[in-house]
Write an enzyme that holds these catalytic residues in place. Structure first.
Site, PDB file in Angstrom:
ATOM      1  N   LYS A  21       0.832  -1.215   0.000  1.00  0.00           N
ATOM      2  CA  LYS A  21       0.000   0.000   0.000  1.00  0.00           C
ATOM      3  C   LYS A  21       0.868   1.267   0.000  1.00  0.00           C
ATOM      4  O   LYS A  21       0.654   2.156  -0.814  1.00  0.00           O
ATOM      5  CB  LYS A  21      -0.932   0.013   1.234  1.00  0.00           C
ATOM      6  CG  LYS A  21      -1.853  -1.198   1.315  1.00  0.00           C
ATOM      7  CD  LYS A  21      -2.791  -1.121   2.500  1.00  0.00           C
ATOM      8  CE  LYS A  21      -2.103  -1.128   3.860  1.00  0.00           C
ATOM      9  NZ  LYS A  21      -1.345  -2.367   4.163  1.00  0.00           N
ATOM     10  N   ARG A  58      -9.490  -0.064   9.131  1.00  0.00           N
ATOM     11  CA  ARG A  58      -9.016  -1.431   9.386  1.00  0.00           C
ATOM     12  C   ARG A  58     -10.061  -2.244  10.146  1.00  0.00           C
ATOM     13  O   ARG A  58      -9.842  -3.432  10.407  1.00  0.00           O
ATOM     14  CB  ARG A  58      -7.698  -1.405  10.156  1.00  0.00           C
ATOM     15  CG  ARG A  58      -6.499  -1.287   9.227  1.00  0.00           C
ATOM     16  CD  ARG A  58      -5.213  -1.622   9.960  1.00  0.00           C
ATOM     17  NE  ARG A  58      -4.164  -1.945   9.042  1.00  0.00           N
ATOM     18  CZ  ARG A  58      -3.049  -1.231   8.883  1.00  0.00           C
ATOM     19  NH1 ARG A  58      -2.838  -0.165   9.586  1.00  0.00           N
ATOM     20  NH2 ARG A  58      -2.129  -1.623   8.025  1.00  0.00           N
ATOM     21  N   ARG A  62      11.739  -5.502   4.901  1.00  0.00           N
ATOM     22  CA  ARG A  62      11.449  -4.087   4.617  1.00  0.00           C
ATOM     23  C   ARG A  62      12.437  -3.166   5.332  1.00  0.00           C
ATOM     24  O   ARG A  62      12.803  -3.395   6.475  1.00  0.00           O
ATOM     25  CB  ARG A  62      10.022  -3.760   5.070  1.00  0.00           C
ATOM     26  CG  ARG A  62       9.707  -2.269   4.966  1.00  0.00           C
ATOM     27  CD  ARG A  62       8.236  -1.974   4.950  1.00  0.00           C
ATOM     28  NE  ARG A  62       7.546  -2.371   6.165  1.00  0.00           N
ATOM     29  CZ  ARG A  62       6.219  -2.267   6.325  1.00  0.00           C
ATOM     30  NH1 ARG A  62       5.468  -1.813   5.333  1.00  0.00           N
ATOM     31  NH2 ARG A  62       5.660  -2.655   7.440  1.00  0.00           N
ATOM     32  N   ARG A  96      11.580  -1.203  10.811  1.00  0.00           N
ATOM     33  CA  ARG A  96      10.537  -0.753  11.730  1.00  0.00           C
ATOM     34  C   ARG A  96      10.498  -1.646  12.961  1.00  0.00           C
ATOM     35  O   ARG A  96      10.735  -2.854  12.863  1.00  0.00           O
ATOM     36  CB  ARG A  96       9.168  -0.806  11.025  1.00  0.00           C
ATOM     37  CG  ARG A  96       8.815   0.488  10.341  1.00  0.00           C
ATOM     38  CD  ARG A  96       7.600   0.392   9.473  1.00  0.00           C
ATOM     39  NE  ARG A  96       6.423  -0.224  10.095  1.00  0.00           N
ATOM     40  CZ  ARG A  96       5.216  -0.234   9.533  1.00  0.00           C
ATOM     41  NH1 ARG A  96       5.028   0.340   8.352  1.00  0.00           N
ATOM     42  NH2 ARG A  96       4.209  -0.821  10.139  1.00  0.00           N
ATOM     43  N   ARG A 135       0.313  -8.822  13.866  1.00  0.00           N
ATOM     44  CA  ARG A 135      -0.355  -7.919  12.911  1.00  0.00           C
ATOM     45  C   ARG A 135      -1.186  -8.704  11.913  1.00  0.00           C
ATOM     46  O   ARG A 135      -2.302  -8.296  11.571  1.00  0.00           O
ATOM     47  CB  ARG A 135       0.686  -7.078  12.179  1.00  0.00           C
ATOM     48  CG  ARG A 135       1.224  -5.979  13.072  1.00  0.00           C
ATOM     49  CD  ARG A 135       2.568  -5.510  12.617  1.00  0.00           C
ATOM     50  NE  ARG A 135       2.506  -4.722  11.418  1.00  0.00           N
ATOM     51  CZ  ARG A 135       3.533  -4.555  10.595  1.00  0.00           C
ATOM     52  NH1 ARG A 135       4.691  -5.157  10.835  1.00  0.00           N
ATOM     53  NH2 ARG A 135       3.413  -3.798   9.543  1.00  0.00           N
TER      54      ARG A 135
HETATM   55  P1  ADP Z   1       2.253  -1.808   3.269  1.00  0.00           P
HETATM   56  O1  ADP Z   1       2.288  -0.296   3.211  1.00  0.00           O
HETATM   57  O2  ADP Z   1       1.052  -2.388   2.601  1.00  0.00           O
HETATM   58  O3  ADP Z   1       2.445  -2.351   4.659  1.00  0.00           O
HETATM   59  P2  ADP Z   1       4.809  -1.600   1.819  1.00  0.00           P
HETATM   60  O4  ADP Z   1       4.437  -0.761   0.646  1.00  0.00           O
HETATM   61  O5  ADP Z   1       5.606  -0.960   2.890  1.00  0.00           O
HETATM   62  O6  ADP Z   1       3.495  -2.342   2.425  1.00  0.00           O
HETATM   63  O7  ADP Z   1       5.581  -2.890   1.253  1.00  0.00           O
HETATM   64  C1  ADP Z   1       6.043  -3.916   2.135  1.00  0.00           C
HETATM   65  C2  ADP Z   1       7.382  -4.445   1.650  1.00  0.00           C
HETATM   66  O8  ADP Z   1       7.197  -5.129   0.410  1.00  0.00           O
HETATM   67  C3  ADP Z   1       8.431  -3.359   1.375  1.00  0.00           C
HETATM   68  O9  ADP Z   1       9.684  -3.895   1.729  1.00  0.00           O
HETATM   69  C4  ADP Z   1       8.328  -3.134  -0.149  1.00  0.00           C
HETATM   70  O10 ADP Z   1       9.561  -2.682  -0.707  1.00  0.00           O
HETATM   71  C5  ADP Z   1       7.958  -4.521  -0.641  1.00  0.00           C
HETATM   72  N1  ADP Z   1       7.065  -4.525  -1.815  1.00  0.00           N
HETATM   73  C6  ADP Z   1       6.020  -3.674  -2.061  1.00  0.00           C
HETATM   74  N2  ADP Z   1       5.414  -4.008  -3.226  1.00  0.00           N
HETATM   75  C7  ADP Z   1       6.077  -5.097  -3.701  1.00  0.00           C
HETATM   76  C8  ADP Z   1       5.918  -5.924  -4.871  1.00  0.00           C
HETATM   77  N3  ADP Z   1       4.948  -5.702  -5.758  1.00  0.00           N
HETATM   78  N4  ADP Z   1       6.785  -6.962  -5.040  1.00  0.00           N
HETATM   79  C9  ADP Z   1       7.763  -7.194  -4.108  1.00  0.00           C
HETATM   80  N5  ADP Z   1       7.961  -6.471  -2.999  1.00  0.00           N
HETATM   81  C10 ADP Z   1       7.128  -5.430  -2.789  1.00  0.00           C
HETATM   82  P1  AMP Z   2       0.965   0.391   9.149  1.00  0.00           P
HETATM   83  O1  AMP Z   2       2.025   1.447   9.001  1.00  0.00           O
HETATM   84  O2  AMP Z   2      -0.232   0.648   8.291  1.00  0.00           O
HETATM   85  O3  AMP Z   2       1.530  -1.001   8.978  1.00  0.00           O
HETATM   86  O4  AMP Z   2       0.431   0.515  10.642  1.00  0.00           O
HETATM   87  C1  AMP Z   2       1.321   0.353  11.741  1.00  0.00           C
HETATM   88  C2  AMP Z   2       0.537   0.181  13.033  1.00  0.00           C
HETATM   89  O5  AMP Z   2      -0.226   1.374  13.323  1.00  0.00           O
HETATM   90  C3  AMP Z   2      -0.501  -0.947  13.053  1.00  0.00           C
HETATM   91  O6  AMP Z   2       0.068  -2.216  13.319  1.00  0.00           O
HETATM   92  C4  AMP Z   2      -1.413  -0.474  14.190  1.00  0.00           C
HETATM   93  O7  AMP Z   2      -0.800  -0.655  15.461  1.00  0.00           O
HETATM   94  C5  AMP Z   2      -1.474   1.032  13.924  1.00  0.00           C
HETATM   95  N1  AMP Z   2      -2.552   1.366  12.969  1.00  0.00           N
HETATM   96  C6  AMP Z   2      -2.396   1.892  11.714  1.00  0.00           C
HETATM   97  N2  AMP Z   2      -3.595   2.102  11.146  1.00  0.00           N
HETATM   98  C7  AMP Z   2      -4.532   1.683  12.031  1.00  0.00           C
HETATM   99  C8  AMP Z   2      -5.954   1.622  12.021  1.00  0.00           C
HETATM  100  N3  AMP Z   2      -6.668   2.039  10.961  1.00  0.00           N
HETATM  101  N4  AMP Z   2      -6.587   1.141  13.132  1.00  0.00           N
HETATM  102  C9  AMP Z   2      -5.892   0.746  14.206  1.00  0.00           C
HETATM  103  N5  AMP Z   2      -4.556   0.753  14.281  1.00  0.00           N
HETATM  104  C10 AMP Z   2      -3.862   1.222  13.204  1.00  0.00           C
END
Ligand code: ADP
Ligand code: AMP
Length: 217
Positions: free
Chosen positions: A13, A88, A127, A160, A171
């Site tokens: 995302k 969420r 990541r 992270r 998660r």
């Molecule tokens: P989210 O915001 O949904 O938690 P991220 O965009 O941070 O996910 O992506 C999670 C991990 O996967 C990051 O390390 C990113 O570089 C990698 N990633 C994202 N999209 C792809 C893809 N299409 N193929 C492989 N790795 C990806």
């Molecule tokens: P993310 O960066 O989207 O992976 O979110 C990191 C963390 O923030 C999650 O694991 C939750 O602890 C909190 N969080 C983010 N968005 C939400 C949401 N919409 N509702 C509740 N907790 C959230």
């Protein structure tokens, strides 16, 4: 344009949202980023959030809904926004409906980035995130040009606190059923588009763009 990116942690995302928001000139509203900023500030709210975020648990709905409500009223969100990580839960989705009705801004699209759990584990544990601009990288799938340094802004990359195997397991557990329920909620309203999030980053980007441009590439 009011968009939601739905998807489990690690679905891509944030990676896609950054470019899509630049393309369409809309605000990137990522609740996870907002919570991490609050946590880093050391404020009482930030300290309270730490006990949820670092362990992978969802922040309570009332806190989350309020932070989004305030954010959506800021100036840069008036020309459109992309919600990344919100809603969420179903109560969050219902609260969002009410907010958008009051604001007279209906949802344009809900894109569901679908990725299998095994793949998510590999993505999350590999990541690396820029401390300065928040850009996401992956040690194998999307490495920076210079190890540990952000291509975009030169910031330092780090892992992270919640990308450890333990927090990732929590998660996924917290989000699996809820994400399925949210997909059904928006599918029933005819707003949902499923995107295969397992394709390469560029392929996923093209699929999203095509949906947002109403089928045109
Ligand atoms: P989210 O915001 O949904 O938690 P991220 O965009 O941070 O996910 O992506 C999670 C991990 O996967 C990051 O390390 C990113 O570089 C990698 N990633 C994202 N999209 C792809 C893809 N299409 N193929 C492989 N790795 C990806
Ligand atoms: P993310 O960066 O989207 O992976 O979110 C990191 C963390 O923030 C999650 O694991 C939750 O602890 C909190 N969080 C983010 N968005 C939400 C949401 N919409 N509702 C509740 N907790 C959230």
């Amino acid at each position: 344009m009011q968009i939601i990116f739905l998807g489990l942690p690690g679905a891509g995302k944030g990676t896609q949202a950054q470019t899509i928001c630049e393309d369409f000139g809309i605000a990137h509203v990522a609740t996870g980023d907002m919570f991490r900023t609050a946590k880093a500030s050391g404020s009482p709210l930030g300290e309270k959030l730490r006990s949820y975020i670092d362990f992978g648990r969802l922040v309570p709905d009332d806190v989350t809904i309020e932070i989004v409500r305030e954010r959506l009223h800021q100036a840069d969100a008036q020309k459109g926004f992309l919600l990344d990580g919100f809603p969420r839960t179903i109560p969050q989705a219902q609260a969002l409906d009410e907010m958008l009705t009051q604001m007279g801004k209906p949802l344009s699209h809900v894109l569901y980035l679908q990725v299998r759990t095994e793949e998510l584990l590999t993505r999350l544990t590999g990541r690396r995130v820029c401390a300065k601009c928040g850009t996401s990288y992956h040690v194998a799938f999307n490495p920076p040009q210079h190890e540990g340094i952000c291509d975009r802004c030169g910031g330092v990359l780090s892992q992270r606190a919640d990308d450890t195997p333990e927090a990732v397991a929590v998660r996924l557990q917290e989000n699996l059923d809820r994400t399925t329920a949210l997909a059904a909620f928006y599918e029933a309203r005819g707003l949902l588009t499923r995107v295969n999030g397992e394709e390469a980053i560029g392929t996923v980007y093209s699929a999203i763009r095509q949906t947002l441009r109403g089928g045109r590439s």
